[in-house]
Design a protein around this motif. Structure first.
Motif, short mmCIF file in Angstrom:
data_model
loop_
_atom_site.label_atom_id
_atom_site.label_comp_id
_atom_site.label_asym_id
_atom_site.label_seq_id
_atom_site.Cartn_x
_atom_site.Cartn_y
_atom_site.Cartn_z
N UNK A 1 10.76 -2.97 -1.11
CA UNK A 1 9.51 -2.37 -0.63
C UNK A 1 8.76 -3.31 0.29
N UNK A 2 8.71 -4.56 -0.06
CA UNK A 2 8.01 -5.54 0.77
C UNK A 2 8.69 -5.74 2.11
N UNK A 3 10.02 -5.71 2.12
CA UNK A 3 10.76 -5.82 3.38
C UNK A 3 10.44 -4.62 4.26
N UNK B 1 17.00 7.88 3.32
CA UNK B 1 17.76 6.75 2.78
C UNK B 1 16.85 5.53 2.64
N UNK B 2 16.08 5.25 3.68
CA UNK B 2 15.18 4.10 3.63
C UNK B 2 14.14 4.29 2.53
N UNK C 1 13.61 2.10 -4.29
CA UNK C 1 14.02 2.21 -5.69
C UNK C 1 15.42 1.67 -5.96
N UNK C 2 16.28 1.70 -4.95
CA UNK C 2 17.69 1.35 -5.16
C UNK C 2 18.09 0.02 -4.54
N UNK D 1 16.45 -6.12 -3.73
CA UNK D 1 16.61 -5.04 -4.69
C UNK D 1 15.31 -4.29 -4.85
N UNK D 2 15.33 -3.34 -5.74
CA UNK D 2 14.09 -2.59 -6.00
C UNK D 2 13.06 -3.50 -6.65
#
Length: 70
Positions: A4-6, A26-27, A32-33, A63-64
């Motif tokens: 999320x931060x990325x 997808x993004x 979450x994934x 990762x998530x």
């Protein structure tokens, strides 16, 4: 740094999808994934080009976000 931060560092889901050739949905699911490995090098290259020092190789296995304990 998590996925999320990325995504946020690059301006959000739509901008990431357009820039890296991924579908918006997808993004969205990367949050979450996790970010698929095939995008790591392009993301690292773009982060360096854009001066996003917070997006580093050490964060390369984006990762998530960790779920917080209840």
């Amino acid at each position: 740094m998590d996925a999320s931060q990325v995504i946020d560092a690059f301006g959000g889901v739509v901008k990431v999808a357009n820039r890296f050739g991924a579908k918006r949905t997808a993004v969205y699911h990367w949050r979450n994934n996790g970010i698929p490995a095939r995008f790591w090098v392009p993301i690292l290259d773009a982060a360096q080009a854009d001066g996003l020092s917070s997006v580093t190789r050490e964060a390369g296995m984006w990762g998530p976000a960790e779920a917080s304990a209840p």
